[in-house]
Design an enzyme around this catalytic site. Structure first.
Site, PDB file in Angstrom:
ATOM      1  N   LYS A   1     -12.666  14.606 -36.764  1.00 54.56           N
ATOM      2  CA  LYS A   1     -12.509  14.128 -38.142  1.00 54.56           C
ATOM      3  C   LYS A   1     -11.107  13.624 -38.486  1.00 54.56           C
ATOM      4  O   LYS A   1     -10.734  13.547 -39.662  1.00 54.56           O
ATOM      5  CB  LYS A   1     -12.945  15.187 -39.171  1.00 54.56           C
ATOM      6  CG  LYS A   1     -14.290  15.817 -38.910  1.00 54.56           C
ATOM      7  CD  LYS A   1     -15.362  14.826 -38.538  1.00 54.56           C
ATOM      8  CE  LYS A   1     -15.868  13.999 -39.700  1.00 54.56           C
ATOM      9  NZ  LYS A   1     -16.888  13.000 -39.202  1.00 54.56           N
TER      10      LYS A   1
ATOM     11  N   HIS B   1     -12.673  14.832 -27.971  1.00 57.72           N
ATOM     12  CA  HIS B   1     -11.991  15.762 -28.877  1.00 57.72           C
ATOM     13  C   HIS B   1     -11.345  16.891 -28.084  1.00 57.72           C
ATOM     14  O   HIS B   1     -10.847  17.851 -28.676  1.00 57.72           O
ATOM     15  CB  HIS B   1     -12.973  16.369 -29.885  1.00 57.72           C
ATOM     16  CG  HIS B   1     -13.554  15.397 -30.866  1.00 57.72           C
ATOM     17  ND1 HIS B   1     -12.807  14.403 -31.456  1.00 57.72           N
ATOM     18  CD2 HIS B   1     -14.803  15.267 -31.378  1.00 57.72           C
ATOM     19  CE1 HIS B   1     -13.592  13.713 -32.279  1.00 57.72           C
ATOM     20  NE2 HIS B   1     -14.795  14.214 -32.241  1.00 57.72           N
TER      21      HIS B   1
ATOM     22  N   SER C   1     -12.460  17.417 -44.212  1.00 56.90           N
ATOM     23  CA  SER C   1     -13.386  16.465 -43.610  1.00 56.90           C
ATOM     24  C   SER C   1     -14.308  17.152 -42.596  1.00 56.90           C
ATOM     25  O   SER C   1     -15.523  16.891 -42.562  1.00 56.90           O
ATOM     26  CB  SER C   1     -12.592  15.337 -42.940  1.00 56.90           C
ATOM     27  OG  SER C   1     -13.459  14.356 -42.433  1.00 56.90           O
TER      28      SER C   1
END
Ligand code: A3P
Length: 292
Positions: A42, A100, A130
């Site tokens: 995010k 990620h 987020s």
């Protein structure tokens, strides 16, 4: 579809299917011209994917609409075992690959081949908000629970993909030892043309001001929100339930102020000081009109 539990992989909590296929991830063979886009979840991954794809194809939006964002840019650690491997192999070079994973878990081949990496970092508070909404709307991520509980888990570094603090710090420390372009969400928001110019330079693409302006336009929040190839509408509603929270949610700097209470903010700041001690890495947490 079920929310996956988290399993520890080398000390990092990861969703079960990633842990199950960890050997494939670890042994993944990069190609020298792969570009890795690395982020804590995010922080602006999809935004950077779209920027890089447009830079690679000279600003051709029709070309960028050839396939949904998750097909054009395979998700490294979730690309195993099934059709995902095929996506990775079938993606023509130069590939853009998203991850990620914290630095230390990125497959070694990326570093031994000296692949380029673009890292996007976002201030902890907006990043946390987020991710909270994403965990709510995403049918495979762990249930975040109430905001207060979730924020605690963020501070305890127990969310999917682990610690935000370690993530941003480690890539920051590694950026000059590898070909890592380290960018900030807040900077791209403030001055997209300047930041996209950095991307062009890093990718050795001199496209000129006209193409740059086009890319700025096509990657603005409003335009991306309307673009079905990036706004998540191609993802099954069992995974992305956009009636809970849209994938293109707000796209702003400073939205955290609507969610952090004064008390939460104080606790968060004190803990942050402690966790980030000794780093030169700094973030902007609000829109500052005079900063350039
Ligand atoms: P918000 O939830 O704060 O709106 P990722 O792609 O890593 O999942 O990051 C998602 C976050 O980036 C979301 O933040 C999303 O709205 C924001 N985002 C996506 N495209 C953007 C754009 N073109 N401009 C600004 N923010 C964008």
């Amino acid at each position: 579809i079920k929310r996956f539990p988290l399993r520890m992989v080398h000390g990092i909590p990861l969703m079960e299917p990633i842990a199950q296929n960890w050997k494939h991830v670890e042994e993944f063979q990069a190609r020298p011209d792969d570009l890795l886009i690395a982020t804590y979840p995010k922080a602006g991954t999809t935004w950077m994917q779209e920027i890089v794809d447009l830079v690679n194809n000279g600003g051709d939006i029709e070309n960028a609409k050839r396939a949904p964002f998750h097909i054009r840019v395979p998700f490294l650690e979730l690309a195993f075992p099934d059709s995902g491997v095929e996506i990775l192999n079938k993606t023509p070079s130069p590939r853009i690959i998203k991850t990620h994973l914290p630095f230390q878990l990125v497959p070694k081949s990326f570093w031994t081949l000296n692949c380029k990496t673009i890292y996007v970092a976002r201030n902890a508070k907006d990043n946390a908000v987020s991710f909270y909404f994403f965990n709510k709307m995403n049918g495979v991520q762990p249930e975040p629970g109430p905001w207060d509980e979730y924020l605690q888990t963020f501070m305890e570094e127990k969310l999917s993909w682990g610690s935000w603090y370690d993530h941003v710090r480690r890539y920051w420390d590694e950026k000059d030892k590898h070909r890592i372009l380290y960018l900030f969400y807040e900077d791209i928001k403030k001055n997209p043309a300047r930041e996209i110019r950095k991307v062009m330079k890093f990718l050795e693409k001199d496209l000129g001001e006209e193409v740059l302006e086009k890319i700025v336009h096509y990657t603005s929040f409003q335009v991306m929100k309307e673009n079905p190839m990036v706004n998540g509408s191609t993802v099954s509603s069992l995974i992305f339930n956009q009636s809970i929270s849209p994938f293109m949610r707000k796209g702003e700097v400073g939205d955290w102020k609507h969610y952090f209470t004064v008390a939460q903010n104080e606790v968060f700041d004190a803990d942050y000081q402690h966790k980030m001690v000794g780093t030169t890495l700094t973030f902007r947490t609000q829109i500052s009109p005079d900063a350039t």
